[in-house]
Motif scaffolding. Structure first.
Motif, PDB file in Angstrom:
ATOM      1  N   GLU A 139       0.821  -1.213   0.000  1.00 29.40           N
ATOM      2  CA  GLU A 139       0.000   0.000   0.000  1.00 29.40           C
ATOM      3  C   GLU A 139       0.855   1.264   0.000  1.00 29.40           C
ATOM      4  OE1 GLU A 139      -2.436  -0.544   3.465  1.00 29.40           O
ATOM      5  OE2 GLU A 139      -3.772  -1.969   2.468  1.00 29.40           O
ATOM      6  N   GLN A 147       2.527   1.790  -3.338  1.00 26.02           N
ATOM      7  CA  GLN A 147       1.548   2.279  -4.309  1.00 26.02           C
ATOM      8  C   GLN A 147       1.300   3.777  -4.111  1.00 26.02           C
ATOM      9  OE1 GLN A 147       0.335   0.499  -6.941  1.00 26.02           O
ATOM     10  NE2 GLN A 147      -0.439   2.476  -7.594  1.00 26.02           N
ATOM     11  N   LYS A 148       1.220   4.221  -2.858  1.00 28.92           N
ATOM     12  CA  LYS A 148       1.052   5.646  -2.570  1.00 28.92           C
ATOM     13  C   LYS A 148       2.222   6.450  -3.147  1.00 28.92           C
ATOM     14  CE  LYS A 148      -1.390   5.201   1.826  1.00 28.92           C
ATOM     15  NZ  LYS A 148      -1.251   5.436   3.277  1.00 28.92           N
ATOM     16  N   LYS A 191       4.180   5.591  -5.623  1.00 26.87           N
ATOM     17  CA  LYS A 191       4.092   5.550  -7.079  1.00 26.87           C
ATOM     18  C   LYS A 191       3.073   6.576  -7.578  1.00 26.87           C
ATOM     19  CE  LYS A 191       4.419   1.635  -9.644  1.00 26.87           C
ATOM     20  NZ  LYS A 191       3.982   0.308 -10.110  1.00 26.87           N
ATOM     21  N   ASN A 192       1.938   6.657  -6.915  1.00 24.85           N
ATOM     22  CA  ASN A 192       0.896   7.623  -7.294  1.00 24.85           C
ATOM     23  C   ASN A 192       1.374   9.063  -7.108  1.00 24.85           C
ATOM     24  OD1 ASN A 192      -0.811   5.517  -7.951  1.00 24.85           O
ATOM     25  ND2 ASN A 192      -1.943   5.620  -6.018  1.00 24.85           N
ATOM     26  N   GLN A 193       2.130   9.330  -6.047  1.00 24.03           N
ATOM     27  CA  GLN A 193       2.662  10.671  -5.810  1.00 24.03           C
ATOM     28  C   GLN A 193       3.620  11.063  -6.932  1.00 24.03           C
ATOM     29  OE1 GLN A 193       4.456  10.587  -1.947  1.00 24.03           O
ATOM     30  NE2 GLN A 193       2.519  10.878  -0.879  1.00 24.03           N
ATOM     31  N   THR A 194       4.436  10.113  -7.354  1.00 21.48           N
ATOM     32  CA  THR A 194       5.414  10.370  -8.414  1.00 21.48           C
ATOM     33  C   THR A 194       4.714  10.684  -9.731  1.00 21.48           C
ATOM     34  OG1 THR A 194       6.938   8.840  -7.337  1.00 21.48           O
ATOM     35  CG2 THR A 194       7.430   9.440  -9.604  1.00 21.48           C
ATOM     36  N   ILE A 195       3.637  10.000 -10.002  1.00 22.32           N
ATOM     37  CA  ILE A 195       2.881  10.211 -11.248  1.00 22.32           C
ATOM     38  C   ILE A 195       2.295  11.619 -11.296  1.00 22.32           C
ATOM     39  CG2 ILE A 195       0.800   9.523 -12.510  1.00 22.32           C
ATOM     40  CD1 ILE A 195       1.394   6.635 -11.588  1.00 22.32           C
ATOM     41  N   PHE A 196       1.799  12.107 -10.156  1.00 24.17           N
ATOM     42  CA  PHE A 196       1.120  13.397 -10.114  1.00 24.17           C
ATOM     43  C   PHE A 196       2.054  14.577  -9.921  1.00 24.17           C
ATOM     44  CE2 PHE A 196      -2.367  10.459  -8.873  1.00 24.17           C
ATOM     45  CZ  PHE A 196      -3.170  10.699  -9.973  1.00 24.17           C
TER      46      PHE A 196
END
Length: 88
Positions: A76, A79-80, A82-87
């Motif tokens: 988890e 994944q958080k 990874k999502n921060q890096t994308i945004f």
């Protein structure tokens, strides 16, 4: 009374070790002694005091959980990140 509190806190901390999940995939079991914005100071399972940079830490879990639960928490948190890096 102070002695009883000290003994109680030591026994509780050994029953509920802290799990420090590192970004490199490793896990350290121990007890957090102190922390600031940059460093986390903890005692490992042997009682040795160590310091680690917080940017190497993925998550600190302040309770005793199974390896399966730790794996879930790690997934988890990764994944958080990874999502921060994308945004960004």
């Amino acid at each position: 009374m102070k002695f009883f509190c000290l003994v109680f806190s030591i026994s509780i901390s050994s029953i509920f070790p802290t799990n420090i999940l590192l970004r490199n995939g490793d896990t350290i079991k121990g007890n957090v002694i102190n922390q600031d914005d940059t460093y986390l100071i903890f005692s490992d399972e042997r009682g040795d005091q160590k310091t680690i940079k917080k940017n190497l830490v993925l998550k600190v879990v302040y309770k005793n959980v199974s390896e399966k639960e730790l794996a879930k928490i790690r997934q988890e948190e990764e994944q958080k990140l990874k999502n921060q890096t994308i945004f960004q």
